[in-house]
Design an enzyme around this catalytic site. Structure first.
Site, short mmCIF file in Angstrom:
data_model
loop_
_atom_site.label_atom_id
_atom_site.label_comp_id
_atom_site.label_asym_id
_atom_site.label_seq_id
_atom_site.Cartn_x
_atom_site.Cartn_y
_atom_site.Cartn_z
N CYS A 292 12.88 16.11 -11.89
CA CYS A 292 12.51 17.47 -12.27
C CYS A 292 11.10 17.83 -11.82
O CYS A 292 10.22 18.09 -12.65
CB CYS A 292 12.66 17.63 -13.77
SG CYS A 292 14.30 17.16 -14.27
N GLU A 293 10.87 17.80 -10.52
CA GLU A 293 9.60 18.24 -9.92
C GLU A 293 9.93 18.73 -8.53
O GLU A 293 10.72 18.08 -7.83
CB GLU A 293 8.62 17.09 -9.72
CG GLU A 293 8.16 16.40 -10.93
CD GLU A 293 6.88 15.61 -10.68
OE1 GLU A 293 6.22 15.85 -9.65
OE2 GLU A 293 6.58 14.77 -11.52
N TYR B 58 5.84 -0.34 1.22
CA TYR B 58 5.36 0.69 0.29
C TYR B 58 6.52 1.55 -0.22
O TYR B 58 6.37 2.74 -0.48
CB TYR B 58 4.26 1.54 0.95
CG TYR B 58 3.15 0.66 1.51
CD1 TYR B 58 2.29 -0.01 0.64
CD2 TYR B 58 2.99 0.47 2.88
CE1 TYR B 58 1.29 -0.84 1.13
CE2 TYR B 58 1.98 -0.36 3.37
CZ TYR B 58 1.14 -1.01 2.50
OH TYR B 58 0.16 -1.83 2.99
N TYR C 171 2.17 10.83 0.38
CA TYR C 171 1.41 10.83 1.64
C TYR C 171 1.96 11.84 2.64
O TYR C 171 1.62 11.74 3.83
CB TYR C 171 1.48 9.44 2.31
CG TYR C 171 1.13 8.27 1.43
CD1 TYR C 171 -0.18 8.06 0.99
CD2 TYR C 171 2.10 7.34 1.07
CE1 TYR C 171 -0.50 6.95 0.22
CE2 TYR C 171 1.78 6.24 0.30
CZ TYR C 171 0.48 6.05 -0.12
OH TYR C 171 0.17 4.95 -0.88
N GLU D 101 -4.16 -9.25 8.69
CA GLU D 101 -3.45 -8.96 7.44
C GLU D 101 -2.47 -7.80 7.59
O GLU D 101 -2.59 -6.78 6.92
CB GLU D 101 -4.46 -8.58 6.34
CG GLU D 101 -5.54 -9.59 6.06
CD GLU D 101 -6.69 -9.00 5.23
OE1 GLU D 101 -6.76 -7.77 5.07
OE2 GLU D 101 -7.50 -9.80 4.74
N PRO D 102 -1.50 -7.91 8.48
CA PRO D 102 -0.55 -6.80 8.61
C PRO D 102 0.42 -6.77 7.43
O PRO D 102 0.88 -7.82 6.97
CB PRO D 102 0.18 -7.12 9.91
CG PRO D 102 0.10 -8.60 10.05
CD PRO D 102 -1.19 -9.03 9.38
N GLY D 103 0.70 -5.59 6.93
CA GLY D 103 1.71 -5.42 5.89
C GLY D 103 2.82 -4.52 6.40
O GLY D 103 3.94 -4.94 6.67
N ARG D 104 2.44 -3.25 6.62
CA ARG D 104 3.43 -2.24 7.01
C ARG D 104 4.18 -2.63 8.29
O ARG D 104 5.40 -2.47 8.37
CB ARG D 104 2.69 -0.92 7.25
CG ARG D 104 3.57 0.28 7.48
CD ARG D 104 2.73 1.49 7.91
NE ARG D 104 1.60 1.73 7.05
CZ ARG D 104 1.63 2.49 5.94
NH1 ARG D 104 2.74 3.10 5.59
NH2 ARG D 104 0.55 2.64 5.21
N ARG E 129 6.72 7.80 -0.90
CA ARG E 129 5.85 8.09 0.25
C ARG E 129 5.86 9.56 0.70
O ARG E 129 4.80 10.10 1.00
CB ARG E 129 6.19 7.16 1.43
CG ARG E 129 5.94 5.67 1.08
CD ARG E 129 5.97 4.76 2.29
NE ARG E 129 4.88 5.05 3.20
CZ ARG E 129 4.96 5.80 4.26
NH1 ARG E 129 6.12 6.32 4.63
NH2 ARG E 129 3.91 6.04 4.99
C1 LIG Z 1 -3.30 -2.65 2.49
C2 LIG Z 1 -4.12 -3.70 3.13
C3 LIG Z 1 -3.66 -4.34 4.28
C4 LIG Z 1 -2.37 -4.00 4.95
O1 LIG Z 1 -2.31 -2.74 5.50
P1 LIG Z 1 -1.03 -2.32 6.35
O2 LIG Z 1 -1.32 -0.95 6.78
O3 LIG Z 1 0.15 -2.41 5.47
O4 LIG Z 1 -0.94 -3.27 7.50
C5 LIG Z 1 -4.44 -5.35 4.80
N1 LIG Z 1 -5.62 -5.71 4.23
C6 LIG Z 1 -6.09 -5.11 3.12
C7 LIG Z 1 -7.38 -5.55 2.54
C8 LIG Z 1 -5.36 -4.09 2.53
O5 LIG Z 1 -5.82 -3.49 1.43
#
Ligand SMILES: *Cc1c(COP(=O)(O)O)cnc(C)c1O
Length: 421
Positions: free
Chosen positions: A346-347, A375, A318, A275-278, A314
Site C-alpha cells: 500500500c504505497e 542487494y 535507488y 571486495e566485489p559483491g554486486r 532496489r
Molecule cells: C558494499 C561494499 C563492497 C561491495 O560493493 P559492490 O558494489 O557490491 O561490489 C565492498 N567493500 C565495502 C567496504 C563495501 O561497503
C-alpha cells in the site's frame, strides 16, 4: 553472462526449468545459479593473476549460507561489515584469516568477536575506532592487523546513495590526513599496520574513478613507506557495476579492471585484496513472481504482481532498473505495450517499473526480474506482514531451497505480548 536462458520457449536456471521451481516452492522466490556465482568469482581471480591476491566477496550483497559456502569452497575470502556477517562467514566455513572487517561503526563487541575468532585485518575507518580497536586488542593480549581506509575524494559517478569516496561521505579518513593517522597507529601497541584500504562506491560503470583513486593510493604507499611503515597489502574495495539493462549497457569487465590494478599498483609489490559483491552475485540471481491481476487504468495499465517492494527494494530505494522477462518466452515479433509493473504493497513507491514495454501477460503468468542476486533478498523485509520469500540455489539439474518461506505462525510468534495485556 549468466545461466538464465530460454530453452524451447521456457526460461531455465542452468538445467532446471524456472516454472518447475515455482510449482514446487510457490511464488515469489529468489533463484541463484551456482555456475554464474563461480564464473564471476573466477573472472576476478583470473583478472588478478600474476599478483599475490585474495578476492574477498562482499557478503552484504547476498549472505545466504549456501552462497557463502559455494564461494568459500572456490577459494574466496569474505568482506564483512557487521558481527552478524562475521558469524555467518564463520558458520559457512570461512576461516578467520580469510575475513576482512569493514564498516564505519564496528562496536566493541563486534571487534572482540573478530579478534577472538580470528581475522585477516580490520579496515579502520576513523581515529576513535582505532583507539577502541587498540584497547580491545591489548585487553585480550592480542595485536590487531589493520589497514586504514582512506577517502581519496574521488567522484565515483554513481547513485548518490552508494557513492562512498567523496570527502562529504561518512567513510574513511581524508587521504590528506593519512600520514598523520598512520603515525598514530604505529604508536599503538595493540595494532599492526599491514596496508591501506580504499572503497569508492558501488555500481561504477566507468573505470576512470578507480584510476584516479588507485593513483592516489600508489602515491600514499610510497609516502608511508618513506615514513617507515610496512605497507604490504592493498585492499582496493569493490564496486564494479553490472549491466542491469541489457539492451543499453556496457560496464567494464573484471579483466579491464585487473589490468588497471596492475598498471596503477603492480610496481609496488603489494598483496592485493578486492571486495566485489554486486558483480559476483547480481546477475547470478532472479526474483520470480506471478501476475495477480492486469488492471486497466485511465490511460495507464498496471501489471500487479505477487512480489513487492519488501521483497526487492532496489527500484524504490535507488530508482534501479531491472529487466523483467516472462518465464514463457514471448513469440518472435509479438507486440509489446507500455505498462506499469507494481506490487501489492500500500504505497505508490511499490512500483518496479513505469511504462515498461512488455509483451501481453495474463493473471497466473510468471515473470522474472533479472540481476536480482545482489542487494535483493538481503534487503527484504516483512513489511505489510508479507513473509520473507524463499531462496533457491540451482546446481546443474539440481535445486534446493536454501531459505524457506516462514509460516504466518512463525512470523507472529516472534512478537511477544507483555504480561499487562
Ligand atoms: C558494499 C561494499 C563492497 C561491495 O560493493 P559492490 O558494489 O557490491 O561490489 C565492498 N567493500 C565495502 C567496504 C563495501 O561497503
Amino acid at each position: 553472462m549468466d545461466h538464465f536462458l530460454y530453452r524451447d520457449g521456457a526460461l531455465f536456471a542452468e538445467d532446471v526449468a524456472v516454472a518447475d521451481i515455482a510449482a514446487e516452492v510457490g511464488t515469489p522466490f529468489y533463484v541463484y545459479s551456482t555456475a554464474t556465482l563461480l564464473r564471476h568469482f573466477r573472472l576476478f581471480d583470473a583478472a588478478l593473476e600474476g599478483m599475490d591476491h585474495l578476492v574477498c566477496y562482499a557478503m552484504k550483497a547476498n549472505s545466504n549460507q549456501a552462497v557463502l559456502r559455494t564461494l568459500a569452497q572456490a577459494g574466496a575470502g569474505m568482506d564483512v561489515v557487521s558481527g552478524g556477517e562475521y558469524q555467518r562467514a564463520r558458520a559457512a566455513g570461512v576461516p578467520g584469516e580469510r575475513i576482512v572487517f569493514s564498516g564505519v561503526g564496528k562496536t566493541q563487541a563486534e571487534i572482540r568477536t573478530a579478534l577472538e575468532g580470528g581475522i585477516r585485518q580490520f579496515n579502520v575507518e576513523s581515529e576513535p575506532e582505532m583507539a577502541v580497536l587498540d584497547a580491545t586488542a591489548r585487553a585480550l593480549g592480542k595485536v590487531a592487523p589493520i589497514t586504514i581506509r582512506v577517502n581519496p575524494d574521488v567522484d565515483a559517478k554513481t547513485h548518490a546513495k552508494i557513492a562512498t569516496g567523496k570527502s562529504e561521505n561518512k567513510f574513511g579518513i581524508p587521504i590528506a590526513r593519512a600520514r598523520e593517522v598512520y603515525r598514530m597507529a604505529a604508536a599503538m601497541p595493540g595494532l599492526e599496520v599491514v596496508g591501506i584500504d580504499v572503497h569508492i562506491g558501488s555500481q561504477l560503470t566507468d573505470l576512470e574513478p578507480y584510476a584516479l583513486a588507485y593513483g592516489k593510493v600508489a602515491e600514499l604507499t610510497e609516502a608511508l613507506r618513506a615514513d617507515g611503515h610496512v605497507i604490504r597489502r592493498l585492499d582496493l574495495g569493490g564496486g564494479l557495476g553490472i549491466p542491469y539493462e541489457r539492451s543499453n549497457a556496457d560496464p567494464p569487465l573484471p579483466s579491464d579492471y585487473g589490468a588497471l590494478v596492475k598498471r596503477t599498483l603492480g610496481h609496488l609489490g603489494c598483496e592485493i585484496e578486492i571486495e566485489p559483491g554486486r558483480l559476483i552475485a547480481g546477475n547470478a540471481g532472479l526474483m520470480v513472481s506471478e501476475v495477480i491481476y492486469v488492471k486497466s487504468g485511465e490511460g495507464r495499465d498496471f501489471l500487479i504482481l505477487d512480489g513487492a517492494m519488501n521483497d526487492l527494494i532496489r527500484p524504490a530505494m535507488y530508482d534501479a532498473w531491472h529487466d523483467i522477462i516472462p518465464v514463457v518466452e514471448p513469440a518472435a515479433g509479438v507486440e509489446r505495450a507500455p505498462i506499469d509493473v507494481v506490487g501489492p504493497v500500500c504505497e505508490s513507491g511499490d512500483t518496479f517499473a513505469r511504462q515498461r514495454m512488455m509483451p501481453p501477460l495474463l493473471a497466473g503468468d510468471l515473470v522474472a526480474f533479472r540481476s536480482a542476486g545482489a542487494y535483493g533478498a538481503v534487503m527484504s523485509s516483512e513489511y505489510n506482514s508479507r513473509p520473507l520469500i524463499p531462496e533457491v540455489l540451482v546446481h546443474g539439474d539440481q535445486f534446493a531451497v536454501i531459505r524457506r518461506r516462514p509460516t504466518f505462525d512463525e512470523m507472529i510468534n516472534r512478537d511477544t505480548i507483555p504480561e499487562w495485556l
